[in-house]
Design a protein around this motif. Structure first.
Motif, PDB file in Angstrom:
ATOM      1  N   TYR A   1       0.835  -1.198   0.000  1.00 21.93           N
ATOM      2  CA  TYR A   1       0.000   0.000   0.000  1.00 21.93           C
ATOM      3  C   TYR A   1       0.868   1.245   0.000  1.00 21.93           C
ATOM      4  O   TYR A   1       1.914   1.288   0.654  1.00 21.93           O
TER       5      TYR A   1
ATOM      6  N   ASP B   1      -3.717   0.787  -2.841  1.00 23.81           N
ATOM      7  CA  ASP B   1      -3.139  -0.455  -3.347  1.00 23.81           C
ATOM      8  C   ASP B   1      -2.693  -0.231  -4.798  1.00 23.81           C
ATOM      9  O   ASP B   1      -3.539  -0.073  -5.675  1.00 23.81           O
TER      10      ASP B   1
ATOM     11  N   SER C   1      -2.880  -2.157   4.928  1.00 25.58           N
ATOM     12  CA  SER C   1      -3.665  -0.954   4.641  1.00 25.58           C
ATOM     13  C   SER C   1      -3.729  -0.010   5.838  1.00 25.58           C
ATOM     14  O   SER C   1      -3.932   1.192   5.667  1.00 25.58           O
TER      15      SER C   1
END
Length: 138
Positions: free
Chosen positions: A28, A56, A103
């Protein structure tokens, strides 16, 4: 661009000691308002930009599709990377980026300074066109 302490240790252990390292299932991209250092400090906050989220580069596809194959110790993004519109109440100046294995939270893998800092005004979007996010090993 520097590797983080986490990545540097993993790479040295893999290449020099044969200690296996599991590649992340996904990576990420983060934005930072100052140098993140080796740990990922100064990431944009959702308090200042409520819609902010790490992006992403592979956009949900196989992780290997987010960046091109390495050549000459370098790679770049293979897809456009678009952050959501800045929906906070004041300007945010972004100076650095980070590459993470999660994330949220997770381990910082790589980081670097932007070629030029970018002030995002409310409603602005941050975008990297294909080939604009360059990563290298020095």
């Amino acid at each position: 661009m520097p590797a983080s302490t986490y990545s540097g240790n993993a790479l040295l252990n893999l290449l020099l000691r044969g200690v296996a390292f599991s590649a992340p299932a996904r990576v990420y991209l983060s934005l930072h308002t100052a140098d993140p250092g080796l740990t990922g400090a100064n990431e944009v906050s959702t308090g200042d930009w409520p819609a902010y989220a790490r992006q992403d580069p592979a956009q949900g596809a196989a992780v290997g599709t987010g960046f091109g194959a390495a050549a000459a110790k370098a790679t770049d993004n293979a897809k456009e990377i678009l952050f959501p519109a800045h929906n906070g109440g004041s300007n945010i100046t972004v100076t650095h980026f980070g590459i993470w294995d999660a994330s949220t939270a997770g381990n910082l893998l790589w980081y670097g300074a932007l070629t030029a800092s970018k002030t995002l005004f409310p409603t602005d979007e941050a975008v990297w066109k294909i080939g604009e996010l360059d990563l290298s090993v020095t």
